[in-house]
Scaffold this active site. Sequence first.
Site, short mmCIF file in Angstrom:
data_model
loop_
_atom_site.label_atom_id
_atom_site.label_comp_id
_atom_site.label_asym_id
_atom_site.label_seq_id
_atom_site.Cartn_x
_atom_site.Cartn_y
_atom_site.Cartn_z
N TRP A 15 0.81 -1.22 0.00
CA TRP A 15 0.00 0.00 0.00
C TRP A 15 0.84 1.27 0.00
O TRP A 15 0.32 2.36 0.17
CB TRP A 15 -0.92 0.01 1.23
CG TRP A 15 -1.80 -1.20 1.31
CD1 TRP A 15 -3.04 -1.36 0.76
CD2 TRP A 15 -1.51 -2.44 1.98
NE1 TRP A 15 -3.54 -2.61 1.04
CE2 TRP A 15 -2.63 -3.30 1.79
CE3 TRP A 15 -0.43 -2.90 2.71
CZ2 TRP A 15 -2.68 -4.58 2.32
CZ3 TRP A 15 -0.47 -4.19 3.23
CH2 TRP A 15 -1.59 -5.02 3.02
N ASP A 16 2.18 1.16 -0.15
CA ASP A 16 3.07 2.32 -0.06
C ASP A 16 3.08 2.88 1.36
O ASP A 16 2.91 4.06 1.60
CB ASP A 16 2.66 3.41 -1.06
CG ASP A 16 3.69 4.54 -1.15
OD1 ASP A 16 4.80 4.38 -0.61
OD2 ASP A 16 3.37 5.59 -1.74
N ARG A 17 3.30 1.99 2.33
CA ARG A 17 3.28 2.37 3.73
C ARG A 17 4.71 2.60 4.24
O ARG A 17 5.15 2.03 5.25
CB ARG A 17 2.59 1.27 4.54
CG ARG A 17 1.08 1.16 4.20
CD ARG A 17 0.31 2.25 4.85
NE ARG A 17 -1.04 2.47 4.36
CZ ARG A 17 -2.08 1.65 4.47
NH1 ARG A 17 -1.94 0.47 5.04
NH2 ARG A 17 -3.27 2.00 4.02
N LYS B 79 2.59 5.81 8.28
CA LYS B 79 1.48 6.22 7.43
C LYS B 79 0.16 5.61 7.88
O LYS B 79 -0.90 6.20 7.70
CB LYS B 79 1.76 5.85 5.98
CG LYS B 79 2.79 6.72 5.29
CD LYS B 79 2.87 6.39 3.80
CE LYS B 79 3.84 7.29 3.07
NZ LYS B 79 3.87 7.01 1.62
#
Length: 791
Positions: free
Chosen positions: A462-464, A490
């Site tokens: 999730w692009d965390r 995030k």
Amino acid sequence: MVTKLTSIIIAIIGIAMLYMGGQLIAVGGSPFYAILAVGLILTAILLFMNKKIALSVYAILMWITLAWIIWEAGFDKWQWIPRGDVIGLIGLWLAMPFIVRPLTRRRGVAQGFHPFLGTTVVVMIAIVIGLFFYDPYPQKGTLTNERQPADTEVAKQDWAAYGGNDNGQRFSALNQITKDNVKNLELAWQYHTGDVRDPKTDASEYTFEATPLKVNDTLYFCTPHNEVHALEPETGKLKWKYTPAKDRTNQRQHQTCRGVSYYAAPQAVAANETVAPALCRKRIYQGTTDAKLIALDADTGKLCADFGNNGIIDLSHNMGPVRPTALMQTAAPLVAGDLVIVGGSVMDNGFHQGNPGGVIRAYNAISGELVWNFDPGKPDDTQPIAADGIYTQDTPTAWTTLSADIQNGLVYVPFGNASPDEVGIDRDANSNTEKFRDTLVALDLRTGEFKWRFQSSHHDLWDRDNPSQVSLLDIDYQGKKQPVVILPTKVGNLFVLNRLTGQPVYPVNLQQVSTEGGVTGEKFAPNQPVSALNFIPAPLEEKAMWGVSPFDQMACRIEFKQRRYDGNPWTPATEQGSIVFPGNIGVFNWGSVAVDPERQILVATPIRIAHRYNMVKRTQETNEQRLISKDGQPIFNENFDGSYAFRIAQFASGLGIPCIAPPWGRMAAVDLKSGKTEWLRRTGTTKNLNTTFLPFPFPVGFPMGMIAHGGPLVTGGDLVFHAATADNFFRAYDINTGELLWETELPAGGQATPSSFMGKDNQQYVVIAAGGHGSIGTKQGDSVMAYRVKQ
């Protein structure tokens, strides 16, 4: 005539509402809008027939709507807007004498007031007015922690590093500006950098996010094009300026520089007893968006010829083939002891493979010689790489500023994800890349040797990234002194760890999440870590959808029901479309948090924004074709040669307004001794908000709580300064209660973190960069603003 025209307009509104209400029912949503539409259509028919009962029918409809609004949204006035604005305006119109008289004419006498509808409208107006004095959202409380000397170093007269010091606290011990006199703050000076965006050639995300340093009797900061300016702190007068050649391109993902760093060489360097250099004894370091590390004389702005290659180190060396704009530096380097330590940033998801690695490199502060390197792909070999060696590609990167515990000889590296972020079909679960993905790592400051790690997200899809500089301080938790490091994420977690061992101080639980669905071949972690201290937003429901009218709210409701959403932050992305909340901008980002180590208080500014995620299938025929961008546009998220491209956008209505109800921006204060959030409030207003339904910025400042990008500053005067909200305001709050004490409108967006210092005139200053943010859409500019108490 007016009555007939009114009935036609109401009928059109009713039919449109019935159509959308039917769509909402079809996807399993609330039936109320369809029921409301029937009532509108019935009112329109009766009105067209000149039936007086139309007004009573509409009054009943208003009371039913009010009951439904309270049932769904309580007494949150901002959530009343999409549910009640159109209905209320129609009711007000129908109660006007020119509508009532034609319907009540009897024996030549007409009444101008309809008792039932008129009373209903008056009561509704009174309720709405009353709601403007009530907000159920804020959590009120008071911090009472006493101020005691901190066990860690704190910023005092100067602001010598990006976060105030190497501890990353964003705290100044200065207390000349207090709760009593902050209302008297005035502009001391304003400076224009002259570095502005060229809309034809510069990146869309062109942002002035710098936090100025004050040290060596000078104020230092960088601009988006990596100019370095040195000013007289008390007047804003330019001392010197370093201006490199501008490499303008719209393909660069982030055209920004968040800060510079300072180093003063001692008379003898302990490592080898060499005499400090005659020139450049005091230095300013900057990482650039074209991947250079630059050393400047802090007194003159000239390149330090003895550092690297005439003052410059090319950070693309030993990275293998580097595509244009694929490697960049946006964060301030860490200066710790006699080392300058940098991570790096890479283009997100442009290509599936061949992306620059996330190596951490430590250079001698005087010579620029490489002292050690930590390659996440080869974590056991920290000796300087051979001249012809290549660091492991496609490894996690640490793109924010690092922190250091000088006393204990540790440097803290918040690694993020590795590109590509959103697909893990071919990841090796046993690789070092997976081991260090989204992981806080502690390294030996002198050798780069691995000490411990803590993973904040499992198998991130999730692009965390861990986007924030971590904060170091000592706290008295449960009666025991604890040396801690605080890691914002995030997702919204604030992990509080023992900074010597990496073990959680505040409890960390594992939350079970879905491993089903997603794209073919994808694998999901069965659980995710959740800290006892977190600002993870409550799960979304259909009734949490928002808008400025029932129609854009219904559109958001329909889309919410159509997309996959699992009720937690780890909903798998799908080809059909998913809602990920919080989205990839995160609850926390590079602005991090601020801590007062003397009172053991943390101040956070968590945001609430959801995103749409769509996976776009690639085939052998489309491996090198653009699937989500047009020629000439940036290629972010294309993931060429991968299995999927990614389409990511904010979950917003067609009007450009978030689909989720406000607040979108918040501020909170935590007593770190107990871990309790003592107060929570909205931050920011709707003023200056850019929307698609107005050709100009929104002119009214409704205090809904706006998205913010940038960090807070806390001071020994028990104040919080914050300027990151999308309304272009700079504000000061009481740290004990969250009460707003002072605000001023900036000439451009203040998406930056402020700093504070004491001038030679014995005046405390607070300074902020105001240059706007391309992605958020705030007004752009080139100002640095300094404030002090009016004399």
